[in-house]
Design an enzyme around this catalytic site. Structure first.
Site, short mmCIF file in Angstrom:
data_model
loop_
_atom_site.label_atom_id
_atom_site.label_comp_id
_atom_site.label_asym_id
_atom_site.label_seq_id
_atom_site.Cartn_x
_atom_site.Cartn_y
_atom_site.Cartn_z
N CYS A 247 0.84 -1.21 0.00
CA CYS A 247 0.00 0.00 0.00
C CYS A 247 0.87 1.25 0.00
O CYS A 247 1.71 1.42 0.88
CB CYS A 247 -0.91 0.00 1.23
SG CYS A 247 -1.71 1.60 1.50
N CYS B 251 0.49 3.41 3.38
CA CYS B 251 0.88 2.95 4.71
C CYS B 251 2.20 3.59 5.14
O CYS B 251 3.04 3.95 4.30
CB CYS B 251 1.01 1.42 4.72
SG CYS B 251 -0.56 0.56 4.99
N HIS C 97 -4.23 0.55 8.16
CA HIS C 97 -4.74 0.22 6.83
C HIS C 97 -6.14 -0.41 6.87
O HIS C 97 -6.90 -0.31 5.91
CB HIS C 97 -3.75 -0.75 6.16
CG HIS C 97 -4.07 -1.08 4.73
ND1 HIS C 97 -3.79 -0.22 3.69
CD2 HIS C 97 -4.65 -2.18 4.16
CE1 HIS C 97 -4.17 -0.77 2.54
NE2 HIS C 97 -4.69 -1.96 2.80
N ASN D 279 -13.38 9.89 -1.47
CA ASN D 279 -14.04 8.83 -2.23
C ASN D 279 -13.80 7.54 -1.47
O ASN D 279 -12.66 7.13 -1.30
CB ASN D 279 -13.44 8.69 -3.64
CG ASN D 279 -13.71 9.91 -4.49
OD1 ASN D 279 -14.77 10.52 -4.40
ND2 ASN D 279 -12.74 10.29 -5.31
N SER E 225 -9.06 3.98 -5.45
CA SER E 225 -8.16 2.94 -5.93
C SER E 225 -7.31 2.35 -4.82
O SER E 225 -6.47 1.50 -5.05
CB SER E 225 -7.27 3.50 -7.05
OG SER E 225 -6.54 4.60 -6.59
N HIS F 235 -6.89 2.07 1.85
CA HIS F 235 -6.35 2.75 3.02
C HIS F 235 -7.19 4.00 3.31
O HIS F 235 -7.50 4.76 2.39
CB HIS F 235 -4.88 3.15 2.76
CG HIS F 235 -4.16 3.55 4.01
ND1 HIS F 235 -3.18 2.78 4.60
CD2 HIS F 235 -4.31 4.64 4.80
CE1 HIS F 235 -2.75 3.39 5.69
NE2 HIS F 235 -3.42 4.51 5.83
N HIS G 166 -8.36 7.36 3.49
CA HIS G 166 -7.77 8.63 3.06
C HIS G 166 -8.79 9.49 2.32
O HIS G 166 -9.79 8.99 1.81
CB HIS G 166 -6.55 8.40 2.16
CG HIS G 166 -6.89 7.94 0.78
ND1 HIS G 166 -7.35 6.66 0.50
CD2 HIS G 166 -6.88 8.59 -0.42
CE1 HIS G 166 -7.58 6.55 -0.80
NE2 HIS G 166 -7.32 7.70 -1.39
N GLN H 236 -8.99 13.58 0.05
CA GLN H 236 -8.21 14.45 -0.81
C GLN H 236 -8.59 15.91 -0.58
O GLN H 236 -9.66 16.21 -0.05
CB GLN H 236 -8.45 14.10 -2.28
CG GLN H 236 -8.08 12.67 -2.66
CD GLN H 236 -8.04 12.46 -4.17
OE1 GLN H 236 -7.46 13.26 -4.90
NE2 GLN H 236 -8.67 11.39 -4.64
O1 G1P Z 1 -7.66 10.84 -7.27
P1 G1P Z 1 -7.91 9.38 -7.45
O2 G1P Z 1 -8.32 8.71 -6.17
O3 G1P Z 1 -6.77 8.68 -8.14
O4 G1P Z 1 -9.16 9.28 -8.44
C1 G1P Z 1 -10.51 9.31 -8.07
O5 G1P Z 1 -10.92 10.59 -7.57
C2 G1P Z 1 -10.82 11.68 -8.49
C3 G1P Z 1 -11.40 12.91 -7.84
O6 G1P Z 1 -12.76 12.75 -7.50
C4 G1P Z 1 -11.51 11.36 -9.82
O7 G1P Z 1 -11.17 12.36 -10.76
C5 G1P Z 1 -11.11 10.00 -10.38
O8 G1P Z 1 -11.91 9.70 -11.49
C6 G1P Z 1 -11.30 8.94 -9.30
O9 G1P Z 1 -10.92 7.67 -9.78
#
Ligand code: G1P
Ligand code: G1P
Lengths: 340, 340
Positions: A52, A55, A114, A154, A162, A165, A167, A169
């Site tokens: 990961c 981590c 994790h 997300n 993806s 873990h 997290h 943004q």
């Molecule tokens: O930033 P990540 O986790 O790689 O990507 C994810 O969040 C982003 C922000 O919402 C999006 O644009 C991506 O399509 C999604 O897969």
């Protein structure tokens, strides 16, 4: 229920924050489902995963090594959607209009563990996440070319996440995103006309009715907004009309942590699965203005509809027309409250 | 390319039809993908499936038996999101605003052949679908409580389609959906200011530049709009400023069929898979006005990004901020044209 028509017949509801509508079809919830099923992975993850890149102590794709962090860890996104050092330009060529957009994107790990999600963390642990959001918001807000800071998460593969873990943004940028712009306009118009907070007045009405309230403590209310789009959409709103997350008292940061904790724990119980969602904090622009019309709030958009594997698809009609929902906000509140 | 900045740096582009923006991050396409993979089913389906409720001669859930249809078959949706006979009501309770919404929802089978999609049909076969859209549009438009008719298709399980039999839907209703309302405003403003069609003038500009054109015949242009959101989004626009699909000449209905055929065939070649998408026709409201400002068009929103199994997720930032894309419209056009 104050209006039974709303539970029986197709209707549209108005979102006071965006000025847009949602189509509600209460009678349609009985429709059988023969479509796509999502993969459900209820396997317990290890507390540390060698592979990961979030981590502690592991090496990221760009060669950087994560520190041995103990609670929250923030770093600049290795694949940022916004660049901070790109040239400024303007395309104004007839009906082709474009503008450079600069910004800074960060990743924030909520815990070194994790195996966890916010739902597995205590209010005090989540308070540390809130403190990190505040630090980042403050630092970004002070930069001259950053006029808006979008904090979001997300959660779950079905929401494009993806890495499991825990997290979130932070994408910050020079101009106002579409959704923020709509909410800015609606709140400003209301504030100018009524000299009070749109969300504050809405909250007073909902607290009086007690039909869509999930939870409240001294500082915050968790509710399903009247105009919710996603099946189990919910909103966390501070009782005081705070324009951004820096205006919270320390007590409020803990109450905020508690609100997040209560909601995410309830979510996980609805379908007995780690509940996927995208969440985000909408708050005042960092453009140097007072923005008194802003009342910050955090929304959760979870896609699951009928089970851990059947989600709501926002597709054809929703993309070309209006978002559409089957179960009503009031039915969703009951189901969430049963999980408290 | 007229502006190389647009291929290199993060920027936003303006959608002249909705008045909203899209964030473009050309440098981000190189990001590795460790997230969810969609299931790919390239198995050939039978031409008739006993268990399909859309195949000719089969019985639907409500007990009705489908006729032995030979080309197109239309029926009223057994689980319609809009009811036509429900009571009219209005909720105007402080900040809670709702309104009854009535309407009629239909399903349209494009072919009795269960194994086909529009991409496998000839222009003449698709012309029969166009004729059916026209018949339905006309019939619905004449009803006093129907002021807008949304024709759309959800194709592929990943787009919430629960039955692979080639079919689309028609939802018609008393008020204008959000997206239609935005396009109505933008086109009306432009028409009032310029006394010409917004899309017509845009088309002239694109035909002159030849940077985003996929295909054209005498009546129609297929292009990737400058402001496209989805990775391989495309738009089919009539050359004449027709406000709705009834205004086509018979020759144009066939040219329209050819445009749909060319685009969907190219789509299937991009990742060598039956390409999922939601498509929809935006056209003038059926409110009895002339709506001269309207220029009808059909848009395709396909989610696949990197392969048959990796799609673009419109999640956190996109839901709370602005839609975001990685490959530019110009890169997408090249890839689609390579598949013609
Ligand atoms: O930033 P990540 O986790 O790689 O990507 C994810 O969040 C982003 C922000 O919402 C999006 O644009 C991506 O399509 C999604 O897969
Ligand atoms: O009508 P269907 O095919 O049952 O359902 C599909 O299309 C509808 C209209 O876009 C959506 O509301 C549903 O979420 C989707 O699963």
């Amino acid at each position: 229920m104050s209006n039974t028509n709303l539970q029986d017949y197709s209707h549209k509801r108005f979102n006071i924050l965006t000025g847009e509508w949602v189509l509600v079809s209460p009678h349609r919830a009985k429709r059988p489902w023969q479509g796509q099923n999502e993969e459900v992975n209820n396997e317990k993850r290890p507390t540390h995963d060698e592979s990961c890149y979030l981590c502690a102590g592991n090496t990221r794709i760009n060669g950087e090594v994560n520190p041995d962090y103990k609670d929250v860890f923030v770093f600049t996104n290795d694949f940022a959607a916004l660049q901070n050092d790109s040239p400024t330009f303007n395309v104004n060529d007839g009906l082709l209009k474009a503008q450079s957009e600069t910004g800074i994107c960060k990743v924030i790990c909520f815990s070194p563990d994790h195996s966890k999600s916010l739902a597995d963390m205590s209010a005090t642990e989540i308070q540390k996440v809130v403190f990190a959001w505040q630090r980042e918001f403050k630092e970004l807000a002070e930069k001259p070319n950053i006029n808006y800071v979008q904090i979001f998460e997300n959660k779950g593969a079905v929401m494009g996440c993806s890495n499991p873990h825990p997290h979130g943004q932070i994408w910050s940028q020079s101009s106002l995103p579409n959704e923020v712009d709509k909410k800015n306009t609606q709140q400003l118009n209301y504030y100018n006309n009524n000299n009070s907070s749109l969300l504050g007045d809405y909250l007073a009405q909902e607290l009086e009715k007690q039909e869509r309230i999930i939870f409240e403590n001294d500082g915050f209310v968790v509710l399903v907004p009247f105009w919710a789009i996603w099946p189990f959409e919910a909103m966390i709103v501070p009782k005081r009309p705070l324009s951004n997350i820096l205006e919270m008292t320390e007590a409020e940061t803990l109450q905020y942590g508690e609100a997040i904790s209560v909601l995410t724990k309830a979510y996980d119980k609805i379908f007995n699965t780690s509940f996927p969602y995208s969440s985000g904090i909408h708050q005042a622009p960092t453009d140097g203005n007072e923005n008194k019309h802003w009342h910050f709030h955090m929304s959760f958009y979870p896609p699951l509809l009928r089970s851990a594997s059947v989600k709501k698809f926002m597709v054809g009609y929703e993309m070309f027309g209006t978002p559409q929902r089957d179960i009503t906000a009031e039915q969703a509140v009951k189901m969430i409250k049963d999980c408290l």
